[in-house]
Design an enzyme around this catalytic site. Sequence first.
Site, mmCIF file in Angstrom:
data_model
loop_
_atom_site.group_PDB
_atom_site.id
_atom_site.type_symbol
_atom_site.label_atom_id
_atom_site.label_comp_id
_atom_site.label_asym_id
_atom_site.label_seq_id
_atom_site.Cartn_x
_atom_site.Cartn_y
_atom_site.Cartn_z
ATOM 1 C CE LYS A 264 -4.508 0.676 0.297
ATOM 2 N NZ LYS A 264 -5.564 -0.289 -0.063
ATOM 3 C CG ASN B 95 -15.072 3.989 -7.493
ATOM 4 O OD1 ASN B 95 -15.162 2.805 -7.196
ATOM 5 N ND2 ASN B 95 -15.041 4.391 -8.750
ATOM 6 C CB ALA B 96 -16.526 1.771 -2.656
ATOM 7 C CE1 TYR C 19 -24.169 6.649 -8.718
ATOM 8 C CE2 TYR C 19 -22.056 6.242 -9.787
ATOM 9 C CZ TYR C 19 -23.430 6.421 -9.862
ATOM 10 O OH TYR C 19 -24.068 6.367 -11.069
HETATM 11 N N1 GLU Z 1 -7.301 0.013 -3.314
HETATM 12 C C1 GLU Z 1 -8.046 -1.175 -3.590
HETATM 13 C C2 GLU Z 1 -8.090 -2.073 -2.380
HETATM 14 O O1 GLU Z 1 -7.943 -1.647 -1.257
HETATM 15 C C3 GLU Z 1 -7.550 -1.869 -4.846
HETATM 16 C C4 GLU Z 1 -6.123 -2.285 -4.830
HETATM 17 C C5 GLU Z 1 -5.600 -2.764 -6.172
HETATM 18 O O2 GLU Z 1 -6.354 -2.790 -7.120
HETATM 19 O O3 GLU Z 1 -4.414 -3.103 -6.215
HETATM 20 O O4 GLU Z 1 -8.356 -3.243 -2.467
#
Ligand code: GLU
Length: 418
Positions: free
Chosen positions: A105, A220-221, A223
């Site tokens: 991350k 995004n999530a 909506y």
């Molecule tokens: N940020 C999204 C998550 O927490 C997607 C991560 C990704 O696609 O690598 O799962």
Amino acid sequence: MSGINPFEVARQQIDACAKILKLSPSVTTMLKTPMRELHVSLPVKMDDGSVRIFQGFRVQYNDARGPAKGGIRFHPDETIDTVRALSSWMTWKTALLDLPLGGGKGGIICNPKELSTSELERLSRTYIRAIYQFVGPERDVPAPDVYTTPQIMAWMMDEYSTIAGKSQFGVITGKPLPLGGSPGRGDATARGGMITIREAAKALSIDLSKATVAIQGYGNAGYHAARLCKELFGSQIVAVCDSKGGVCCTGPNAGIDPSEAYSCKNQTSSVCNLPGMKQISNEELLELDVDILIPAAVENCITDKNAGKIKAKIVAELSNGPTTPEADDILYKNGVHVIPDFLCNAGGVTVSYFEMVQNFYMYTWDEAEVREKLDKKMTAAYHSVLETSKEYKINMRQAAYVRAVERVVEAMKLRGWI
Ligand code: GLU
């Protein structure tokens, strides 16, 4: 974000799983520790000619099963510990979905709402220059997360490719479609969550066409979740909120129109300005008498303080880390069916993985193919967690940990690390 440290929460969750699986102290320590992390200072020329220094991080939590994978957040409250926690959850997410990837991350401490488009572009490019050596299609592949967009992914991919001297579309996922993005990536997180809700409703004999839904968070999530709950199931959206507040609409045949709420947020910066609705706070939304509650905002909103007041039958965690371990125990005791974050929101990274595969092969699948593959993966993961939870008599989160941690431990053993 609350005062609770998400990395402490993540570590407690691993301890609980280590106990169930009877893991040795050294293996447990390995699972509780990020393998690598990079802290970077990012000087950015602002539009007014001044220079501002931003702090950024990239954590590769565990890459035993493949390249690290996980999004980049731009958030004013970002800390190294939020990034560590999120990278840990990515590790379990990719393992649970059985993707050949590890977990990582990234984050930058900034408020993107206060930056101009060109400042945002310079910040994104500076970040990639700072982490260039650390990431790569076979090393660590970032993606969007809170407040980062396909456009930001495009700038980052371009900067990486410019430094590499060749097109490197596979370095990042969640890109716009003309730059190697995958069909279906835009609403993949919410769509994946819908698949787990569909399977949970079957298991609990809930008729989704009559179900009421409350959604916390309208990015995004949130909506897409509102839109898809209505579109796929015919469920009624009775409440939505964002960081500024929320609205609720009850009574027969009532309901919130997801696209009206979306335009309202775009035009007025919050869903709480939707006309003709009752104003409610985020806290009130969580405690509404609904069938399905979807947290889709940030960490630690369900704690020991409010878990006992949650009336929903299903809590579908589209956000990462919304529930503390104490709250988990209360919800389990009260018979609330929690679809844990790294199962419920795994649709995003699953389609990211499909994007990587398409980029490696220089081939594009159509949206129907992506959706079908996503459905297969999510359905299998949901049922393996449900069965494990029944088999071990543990809650759904612990069951998800058992399945995911087993796979990571097996990979580390096979590689000869432990
Ligand atoms: N940020 C999204 C998550 O927490 C997607 C991560 C990704 O696609 O690598 O799962």
